[in-house]
Design a protein around this motif. Structure first.
Motif, short mmCIF file in Angstrom:
data_model
loop_
_atom_site.label_atom_id
_atom_site.label_comp_id
_atom_site.label_asym_id
_atom_site.label_seq_id
_atom_site.Cartn_x
_atom_site.Cartn_y
_atom_site.Cartn_z
N ALA A 56 5.23 10.09 -10.86
CA ALA A 56 6.31 10.39 -9.91
C ALA A 56 6.51 9.31 -8.85
O ALA A 56 7.63 9.11 -8.39
N CYS A 57 5.46 8.63 -8.45
CA CYS A 57 5.57 7.69 -7.32
C CYS A 57 6.55 6.57 -7.62
O CYS A 57 6.36 5.80 -8.57
N PRO A 58 7.61 6.43 -6.83
CA PRO A 58 8.60 5.39 -7.12
C PRO A 58 8.08 3.98 -6.85
O PRO A 58 8.68 3.01 -7.28
N PRO A 65 0.73 10.83 7.40
CA PRO A 65 0.04 10.36 6.20
C PRO A 65 0.09 11.35 5.04
O PRO A 65 0.02 12.57 5.26
N VAL A 66 0.18 10.81 3.84
CA VAL A 66 0.08 11.63 2.64
C VAL A 66 -1.38 11.51 2.18
O VAL A 66 -1.85 10.42 1.86
N ILE A 67 -2.09 12.64 2.21
CA ILE A 67 -3.52 12.60 1.92
C ILE A 67 -3.82 13.34 0.61
O ILE A 67 -3.00 14.11 0.11
N PRO A 82 7.65 12.81 -0.02
CA PRO A 82 6.90 12.15 -1.09
C PRO A 82 7.02 12.82 -2.46
O PRO A 82 6.76 14.02 -2.61
N ALA A 83 7.42 12.01 -3.43
CA ALA A 83 7.55 12.51 -4.80
C ALA A 83 6.19 12.90 -5.37
O ALA A 83 6.08 13.83 -6.18
N CYS A 84 5.14 12.20 -4.95
CA CYS A 84 3.80 12.51 -5.48
C CYS A 84 3.38 13.92 -5.09
O CYS A 84 2.78 14.65 -5.88
N HIS A 126 0.87 -1.18 0.00
CA HIS A 126 0.00 0.00 0.00
C HIS A 126 0.90 1.23 0.00
O HIS A 126 2.12 1.08 -0.03
N CYS A 127 0.32 2.42 0.00
CA CYS A 127 1.13 3.64 -0.02
C CYS A 127 2.12 3.62 1.13
O CYS A 127 1.77 3.26 2.26
N ARG A 128 3.37 4.02 0.84
CA ARG A 128 4.41 3.98 1.88
C ARG A 128 4.46 5.26 2.72
O ARG A 128 5.24 5.38 3.62
S1 SF4 Z 1 5.34 8.79 -3.57
FE1 SF4 Z 1 3.34 9.29 -2.67
S2 SF4 Z 1 1.92 7.69 -3.43
FE2 SF4 Z 1 4.02 6.96 -3.75
S3 SF4 Z 1 4.45 5.72 -1.95
FE3 SF4 Z 1 5.27 7.79 -1.54
S4 SF4 Z 1 3.60 8.85 -0.49
FE4 SF4 Z 1 2.69 7.00 -1.42
#
Ligand code: SF4
Ligand code: SF4
Ligand code: SF4
Length: 293
Positions: free
Chosen positions: A111-113, A94-96, A76-78, A69-71
């Motif tokens: 972008a998400c690695p 949390p990234v929301i 965060p690149a996203c 699941h989301c890390r």
């Molecule tokens: S880049 Fe964003 S979507 Fe991807 S794992 Fe990291 S926080 Fe989650």
């Protein structure tokens, strides 16, 4: 209870692959049942109906189950990639995501690695979906994430990041023969709020898509975004074209309805006026180039 950095630690050696975490997440977030959409290679992959999944990994010493699941990356690149700020890293970890701000550019997905965010192509108005670490549930109700609460073997636990790192180190030290001496998420891409420990090297599972270094991703994302303006302009042209076609269709439909009403009002008792209005609409339709609709 307020956590300094809300985190999840999953111990692969304790996971029995029961999928209770997947079902609890589905219920908590009101996600639909799995459906074999055309673009889904594997129905058990992450999707708009699965913000978390449990992957079966075959190894020399037997199968393992690994949650995905989301890390909730520390950097965060996203978030960096989102040009309108629809994704946000909260102070609690949390990234929301705010669907009301999202414009659907999907740069976050590029972008998400870890290839986490999914896009709800099946919706009339699609939007991005991913695990939010049960942010509202934890903050408002003081409960742990639904997936953690549902896990019958405590394979996945919740807490403050530093404390979970301590717990992971304790387990690795207590059974050095059993565990790979590495905490996944401690340093990769600058560190993440989702941690894994295991007795097999889960990097071999392709879960990490060859990401093993410790450089935060936003720096790299910026390099990608430098090339974005051209793409963005092209996308704007396509979106503008679509908008023009949709707007034109709506305008034509409303003009036809108004014309038909007018003709009906003026129609003679034998209905000639109504037929004339329909003929007029048909004639306009047949003059419309196919590519324009
Ligand atoms: S880049 Fe964003 S979507 Fe991807 S794992 Fe990291 S926080 Fe989650
Ligand atoms: S933390 Fe919440 S949103 Fe994320 S996988 Fe668990 S139940 Fe789903
Ligand atoms: S609920 Fe716990 S044991 Fe079951 S699959 Fe999820 S993490 Fe593994």
């Amino acid at each position: 209870m307020t956590y300094k950095q809300m985190s999840i630690l999953t111990d692969v050696t304790q996971c029995i692959g029961c999928d209770k975490c997947v079902e609890a997440c589905r219920e908590e977030n009101d996600l639909p049942p799995d459906k074999p959409w055309r673009w889904l290679r594997d129905i058990t992959d992450l999707s708009t109906s699965r913000w978390t999944t449990v992957m079966r990994v075959k190894g020399d010493q037997g199968d393992r189950f690994v949650r995905r699941h989301c890390r909730h990356c520390l950097e965060p690149a996203c978030v960096e990639a989102c040009i309108v700020g629809a994704l946000k890293k909260t102070p609690e970890g949390p990234v929301i995501y705010d669907r009301d701000i999202c414009i659907g550019c999907r740069y976050c997905m590029i972008a998400c690695p870890f290839e986490i965010p999914r896009y709800s192509w099946e919706d009339t108005v699609p939007y991005v979906q991913k695990c939010d670490l049960c942010y509202d549930r934890v903050q408002s109700e003081g409960k742990p994430p639904a997936c953690v609460e549902a896990c019958p073997s405590e394979a996945t636990i919740f807490g403050e990041r530093e404390e979970l790192l301590e717990e992971a180190r304790r387990r690795l030290a207590a059974e050095p023969q059993k565990y790979v001496q590495r905490i996944r998420g401690e340093r990769e891409v600058g560190g993440t709020s989702v941690l894994h420990i295991s007795d097999v090297d889960i990097n071999l599972t392709d879960l990490d898509t060859a990401i093993s270094d410790e450089t935060p991703m936003p720096g790299r994302t910026f390099k990608v975004l430098q090339h974005m303006p051209t793409v963005f302009v092209q996308m704007a042209v396509v979106m503008g074209g679509l908008f023009w076609v949709i707007e034109r269709r709506e305008r034509l439909a409303s003009e036809r309805a108004a014309q038909a009403q007018k003709e009906e009002d003026a129609a003679s008792p034998d209905g000639e006026g109504v037929d004339a209005a329909a003929d007029s609409a048909d004639s306009e339709d047949s003059n419309t180039p196919k590519g324009a609709e």
